[in-house]
Design an enzyme around this catalytic site. Structure first.
Site, short mmCIF file in Angstrom:
data_model
loop_
_atom_site.label_atom_id
_atom_site.label_comp_id
_atom_site.label_asym_id
_atom_site.label_seq_id
_atom_site.Cartn_x
_atom_site.Cartn_y
_atom_site.Cartn_z
N GLU A 1 37.79 33.68 33.25
CA GLU A 1 38.38 33.21 32.15
C GLU A 1 39.71 32.33 32.14
OE1 GLU A 1 35.79 36.72 31.07
OE2 GLU A 1 37.16 36.18 32.40
N ALA B 1 29.97 34.38 28.00
CA ALA B 1 29.69 33.94 26.42
C ALA B 1 29.09 32.58 26.49
CB ALA B 1 31.42 33.88 25.91
N GLY C 1 32.04 37.57 30.71
CA GLY C 1 31.50 38.59 29.99
C GLY C 1 30.42 39.33 30.68
N GLU D 1 31.72 41.61 32.63
CA GLU D 1 32.28 42.74 31.86
C GLU D 1 31.08 43.85 31.59
OE1 GLU D 1 36.20 41.07 29.66
OE2 GLU D 1 34.42 39.97 29.41
#
Length: 318
Positions: free
Chosen positions: A188, A120, A165, A168
């Site tokens: 994270e 992110a 992310g 992910e």
């Protein structure tokens, strides 16, 4: 419609019918930002700051790669970090791809050397109100899910760092290919949060529960070789001078998919994905319903004729 109805009956106990029907949703064609690439290895250009409309490059390949679509992350100034604009562009692109029957395989890559996706965009997030953060995370999660639910095979080509992310996104693809020098991790917990775009669910399903917990708890980063050894990726390749070894391997893999029956490929992915979420008896019923949908297709008839005539089949995706 018939396939969705049969699958609802087969998987009613596991409440999977809603997901099965999503693949039939039709969406408008993608407008703007789509460029055809005659050669997948065509020269790349990198500016110090990518223009907003170029943060995601969508390329429909031609010739022997026809049917392959490449999604190229291109936020060089931000290490491909997921911003509100990039997430919006990805959602729009994926929405268009899922109803395009000419698309046979999607390759997700980076067009920025040495980086896949840094996760992110924390600089952008720091300027958001708390309510905006929640909305952004929900939108990002939905976009990753949309990528995972594409009806065609998807391949993540990881030629650089994929963190948070970014990993992910790769986990949402069916297959992952990485350079040995690539770095991957769900980091994270270092920021006192947890993966929020499917990482806590897809990583255990990929490498096993215990090892997934270890990687998430420790925020450990692994290279391509270790990622291959634990099953996080399917193929590892030595990086080349151009920095796109994983992308080239992903294209070679995608070409192996192109000769196969398009309808069969889509239905096979549906059967596997839904079957993995239920007990085996329900999964077998899902497979039976999916198999039945390949029998009356024109692709099936063409496949039998090609076999009889000892020639390559000419599938039209019908």
């Amino acid at each position: 419609g018939l396939l969705c109805a049969r699958l609802r009956l087969a998987a009613a106990a596991a409440a999977t019918s809603a997901a099965l029907c999503r693949t039939g949703h039709r969406t408008p064609p993608l407008r703007g930002g789509v460029a055809a690439a005659a050669l997948p290895s065509a020269g790349r250009s990198y500016g110090s700051q990518a223009k907003e409309e170029e943060e995601l490059r969508v390329r429909y390949l031609d010739d022997e790669h026809k049917g392959i679509v490449v999604l190229g992350l291109n936020r060089s100034h931000a290490k491909n970090a997921l911003s509100k604009n990039l997430v919006k562009m990805m959602s729009k692109a994926v929405d268009a791809l899922k109803s395009d029957k000419k698309v046979r395989t999607v390759v997700l890559r980076s067009e920025v050397p040495g980086i896949f996706c840094a996760g992110a965009d924390l600089k952008e997030r720091a300027k958001m109100h708390s309510s905006e953060v929640s909305s952004f995370v929900s939108r990002a999660r939905a976009t990753v899910n949309e990528l995972a639910n594409l009806p065609v095979p998807t391949i993540a080509a990881i030629d650089g760092t994929a963190l948070g992310g970014g990993l992910e996104l790769a986990l949402a693809c069916d297959i992952r290919v990485a350079a040995s020098s690539a770095k991957m991790g769900l980091v994270e917990t270092k920021l006192a949060i947890i993966p929020g775009a499917g990482g806590t669910q897809r990583l255990p399903r990929t490498i096993g529960v215990s090892l997934a917990k270890e990687l998430i708890f420790s925020a450990r980063i692994v290279d391509g070789e270790e990622a291959k050894s634990i099953g996080l990726i399917s193929h590892v390749v030595e990086q080349n001078e151009a920095g796109d070894a994983a992308y080239r391997r992903a294209l070679a893999l995608a070409r192996e998919f192109l000769p196969q029956g398009p309808v069969a490929m889509r239905v096979a992915k549906l059967a596997i994905n839904q079957g993995m979420e239920v007990r085996i008896l329900t999964g077998l019923a899902i497979e039976e319903a999916c198999y039945a949908q390949t029998i009356p297709t024109k692709d099936r008839i063409e496949g039998l004729l090609a076999f009889k005539e000892k020639r390559p089949p000419r599938y039209k995706g019908e």
